[in-house]
Design an enzyme around this catalytic site. Sequence first.
Site, PDB file in Angstrom:
ATOM      1  N   LYS A   1       0.843  -1.204   0.000  1.00  0.00           N
ATOM      2  CA  LYS A   1       0.000   0.000   0.000  1.00  0.00           C
ATOM      3  C   LYS A   1       0.880   1.257   0.000  1.00  0.00           C
ATOM      4  CE  LYS A   1      -3.855  -2.420   2.147  1.00  0.00           C
ATOM      5  NZ  LYS A   1      -4.684  -2.703   3.327  1.00  0.00           N
TER       6      LYS A   1
ATOM      7  N   GLN B   1      -4.737  -1.750   9.452  1.00  0.00           N
ATOM      8  CA  GLN B   1      -4.666  -3.084   8.845  1.00  0.00           C
ATOM      9  C   GLN B   1      -5.267  -4.136   9.778  1.00  0.00           C
ATOM     10  OE1 GLN B   1      -3.752  -3.532   5.697  1.00  0.00           O
ATOM     11  NE2 GLN B   1      -4.028  -5.738   5.755  1.00  0.00           N
TER      12      GLN B   1
ATOM     13  N   ASP C   1     -11.133   2.432   3.536  1.00  0.00           N
ATOM     14  CA  ASP C   1     -11.361   0.985   3.476  1.00  0.00           C
ATOM     15  C   ASP C   1     -12.851   0.676   3.298  1.00  0.00           C
ATOM     16  OD1 ASP C   1      -9.186  -0.763   3.538  1.00  0.00           O
ATOM     17  OD2 ASP C   1      -8.825  -0.417   5.677  1.00  0.00           O
TER      18      ASP C   1
HETATM   19  N1  GUN Z   1      -7.091  -7.110   5.953  1.00  0.00           N
HETATM   20  C1  GUN Z   1      -7.443  -7.846   4.863  1.00  0.00           C
HETATM   21  N2  GUN Z   1      -7.960  -7.052   3.906  1.00  0.00           N
HETATM   22  C2  GUN Z   1      -7.922  -5.796   4.400  1.00  0.00           C
HETATM   23  C3  GUN Z   1      -8.304  -4.532   3.863  1.00  0.00           C
HETATM   24  O1  GUN Z   1      -8.813  -4.408   2.745  1.00  0.00           O
HETATM   25  N3  GUN Z   1      -8.101  -3.467   4.678  1.00  0.00           N
HETATM   26  C4  GUN Z   1      -7.576  -3.560   5.928  1.00  0.00           C
HETATM   27  N4  GUN Z   1      -7.446  -2.457   6.645  1.00  0.00           N
HETATM   28  N5  GUN Z   1      -7.213  -4.730   6.449  1.00  0.00           N
HETATM   29  C5  GUN Z   1      -7.389  -5.831   5.689  1.00  0.00           C
END
Ligand code: GUN
Length: 292
Positions: A52, A96, A119
């Site tokens: 990211k 995350q 998100d």
């Molecule tokens: N863990 C697995 N997929 C995601 C996501 O799209 N965003 C976040 N913040 N954590 C995750």
Amino acid sequence: MQLIDGKQTANSIKADIAAEVKKIVESGARRPCLAAVLVGHDGGSETYVANKVKACEVCGFESILIRYEDTVSEEELLSKVRELNTDSKVDGIIVQLPLTKHISEQKVIETIDYRKDVDGFHPINVGRMSIGLPAFISATPKGIMELLKYYQIKTSGKTCVILGRSNIVGKPMARLMVQKNYGDATVIVCHSHTPNIKELCRQADIIIAAIGVPEYVTADMVKSGAVIIDVGTTRVPDATKKKGFRLCGDVKFDEVSPLCSYISPVPGGVGPMTICSLMQNTLLAYQHKIYD
Ligand code: GUN
């Protein structure tokens, strides 16, 4: 059979974002900024967050990475989120997941200002998306919709089977696919208590597999000409790989792919698109295109 190339699609979308950011910066405005919070040292989470941050660079965004040991208290994490909420230089915030057991994920999600919730996990965004209002749409379902659009795959009036009902993929995917202004499809959601999954899958024009069981979808479950989207990313031990594992999808690719009209591979299908969607959402947040 046509392979759905998520890597190429994501690169093309990220190049468009970078071009837009270049214009923004040339006009004298600041760059969009994504703040990412990572708790602990889970291998998968480390990789996702690193990717990211890398994507932010490619798109010309600023990024802030905030790391905590998994001993961090819930209150300390929540107070960091509140601080980021009020930071006018931060457009998007992600924490995350998964988090360590002593921290309530739901509390963290609901503490993020919904206007910075890139998100799309906050109940306000989930609810608004569910009834077709402008909202941040979570990365994986949004990325899948983008892939379908990019490859001009018709969804309206089609039968779509979704395998899995998670909050991150299955449920939002079902809501988008059923929505008139998105998928406009007839949607069947299968889960661990669905008795006749094979039979339902055989009726599907589109199968979106997001159950996290390696090679679950086999040839006998797939109608000829179906579109298959594989969301699985299970790490399977593999001594021939440098990292000691390989990513395995939810679809038995070798036997299913000859039957399909389109199929997304693992890796290189949905995965790269999820990060690309997060970048799109961060730009939307910066531009106040969802909320004033
Ligand atoms: N863990 C697995 N997929 C995601 C996501 O799209 N965003 C976040 N913040 N954590 C995750």
